[in-house]
Design a protein around this motif. Structure first.
Motif, PDB file in Angstrom:
ATOM      1  N   VAL A 128      -8.671   1.826  -3.196  1.00  0.00           N
ATOM      2  CA  VAL A 128      -8.298   0.302  -3.455  1.00  0.00           C
ATOM      3  C   VAL A 128      -9.424  -0.169  -3.758  1.00  0.00           C
ATOM      4  O   VAL A 128     -10.421  -0.262  -3.227  1.00  0.00           O
ATOM      5  N   PHE A 129      -9.302  -0.773  -5.037  1.00  0.00           N
ATOM      6  CA  PHE A 129     -10.709  -1.945  -5.204  1.00  0.00           C
ATOM      7  C   PHE A 129      -9.859  -3.173  -5.003  1.00  0.00           C
ATOM      8  O   PHE A 129      -9.013  -3.659  -5.234  1.00  0.00           O
ATOM      9  N   PHE A 130     -11.098  -3.972  -4.230  1.00  0.00           N
ATOM     10  CA  PHE A 130     -10.428  -5.325  -3.695  1.00  0.00           C
ATOM     11  C   PHE A 130     -11.503  -6.521  -3.889  1.00  0.00           C
ATOM     12  O   PHE A 130     -12.674  -5.929  -4.323  1.00  0.00           O
ATOM     13  N   THR A 141      -5.967  -3.687  -6.115  1.00  0.00           N
ATOM     14  CA  THR A 141      -5.258  -2.842  -6.687  1.00  0.00           C
ATOM     15  C   THR A 141      -5.400  -1.418  -6.279  1.00  0.00           C
ATOM     16  O   THR A 141      -6.736  -1.009  -5.974  1.00  0.00           O
ATOM     17  N   GLN A 142      -4.509  -0.594  -6.056  1.00  0.00           N
ATOM     18  CA  GLN A 142      -4.468   0.778  -5.414  1.00  0.00           C
ATOM     19  C   GLN A 142      -4.670   1.686  -6.762  1.00  0.00           C
ATOM     20  O   GLN A 142      -3.431   1.431  -7.722  1.00  0.00           O
ATOM     21  N   LEU A 174       0.813  -1.283   0.018  1.00  0.00           N
ATOM     22  CA  LEU A 174      -0.140  -0.063  -0.052  1.00  0.00           C
ATOM     23  C   LEU A 174       0.797   1.180  -0.070  1.00  0.00           C
ATOM     24  O   LEU A 174       1.912   1.267   0.849  1.00  0.00           O
ATOM     25  N   ASN A 175       0.633   2.112  -0.790  1.00  0.00           N
ATOM     26  CA  ASN A 175       1.272   3.460  -0.987  1.00  0.00           C
ATOM     27  C   ASN A 175       0.688   4.404  -0.440  1.00  0.00           C
ATOM     28  O   ASN A 175      -0.493   4.957  -0.927  1.00  0.00           O
ATOM     29  N   SER A 196     -11.340   4.142   0.438  1.00  0.00           N
ATOM     30  CA  SER A 196     -10.169   4.820   0.382  1.00  0.00           C
ATOM     31  C   SER A 196      -8.870   4.131   1.003  1.00  0.00           C
ATOM     32  O   SER A 196      -9.011   3.210   1.349  1.00  0.00           O
ATOM     33  N   THR A 197      -7.742   4.770   0.499  1.00  0.00           N
ATOM     34  CA  THR A 197      -6.514   3.786   0.756  1.00  0.00           C
ATOM     35  C   THR A 197      -6.536   4.113   2.427  1.00  0.00           C
ATOM     36  O   THR A 197      -5.998   3.107   3.125  1.00  0.00           O
TER      37      THR A 197
END
Length: 236
Positions: free
Chosen positions: A110-112, A138-139, A94-95, A123-124
């Motif tokens: 992020v989609f998961f 994927t972020q 994660l960035n 949200s991140t």
């Protein structure tokens, strides 16, 4: 009617055309009870596919591919800028950094798809706190829609316009992929997800390089390199 650079019979089964605020889009509504979503990055040689065409060429003969799409921003070496999880394995972390560019326009997200088969877009920050047990993730950034509200930094219809693609979640079992067929602003693209597609949360994948394939050929885009890929398959 939305103008397409290919025959309409080539549209993947879950996909349809949508005209929204005068702009054309292809929308693919994917029921996770009928389809499986996977990630793709590296081929059998350990190097990034780099294109949807290469990804399709690398699929096993028995694969029941339905569609593929670029899905996440990447560094010059084609590696993901942010979180990338493939079949439960985190390839990139994660960035949470700060920098110029769309990826870092907060809130990004992020989609998961979790290991229980349900999907989410968060949200991140929320993803980092919850640390869900995911099968794929994927972020990217920015978020397009956050809890029913368009990203606060978007103009209603700004002058920066590209062919864009992204993903939204309508309910835990339904993801919605969309790609515009013509250049659009981030504001208009976000409203597509919120107002037309019923997604309370949606995430921007990319612009300008956006591409979509069916099981045989690239339908939109394909002239620019892509990094992380999202693919939809029929369930066995």
């Amino acid at each position: 009617m939305v103008s397409l650079p290919f025959d309409r019979k080539d549209l993947p089964a879950p996909c349809r055309t949508v005209d929204f605020e005068g702009s054309g889009n292809i929308v693919c509504e994917v029921d996770l009870r009928s389809y499986e979503v996977r990630r793709g990055l590296d081929g059998a040689d350990g190097k990034p596919y780099g294109s949807l065409a290469s990804f399709m060429a690398g699929q096993p003969a028995a694969a029941k591919l339905v569609l593929s799409m670029n899905a996440g921003m990447y560094e010059p070496d084609m590696r993901p800028v942010g979180l990338y999880v493939e079949e439960g394995k985190a390839i990139a972390p994660l960035n949470t950094g700060e920098a110029p560019g769309n990826f870092y326009m907060k809130p990004n997200g992020v989609f998961f798809v979790a290991k229980d088969g349900t999907a989410g877009v968060v949200s991140t920050e929320a993803y980092g706190k919850a640390a869900p047990d995911v099968r794929i993730a994927t972020q990217s950034g920015p978020m397009l829609v956050i809890d029913g509200k368009v990203h606060p930094r978007f103009e209603p219809n700004g002058t920066s316009r590209y062919v864009r693609n992204g993903v939204g979640v309508r309910d835990p079992n339904t993801i919605v992929l969309a790609i515009s067929t013509e250049p659009v602003s981030l504001g208009r693209f976000a409203r597509l997800f919120r107002d037309e597609l019923g997604c309370a949360n949606a995430l921007f994948f990319d612009g300008m390089i956006s591409a979509l394939s069916n099981d045989r050929k690239v339908l939109l885009g394909g002239t620019d390199p892509v990094g992380p890929i999202l693919a939809v398959y029929e369930k066995s």
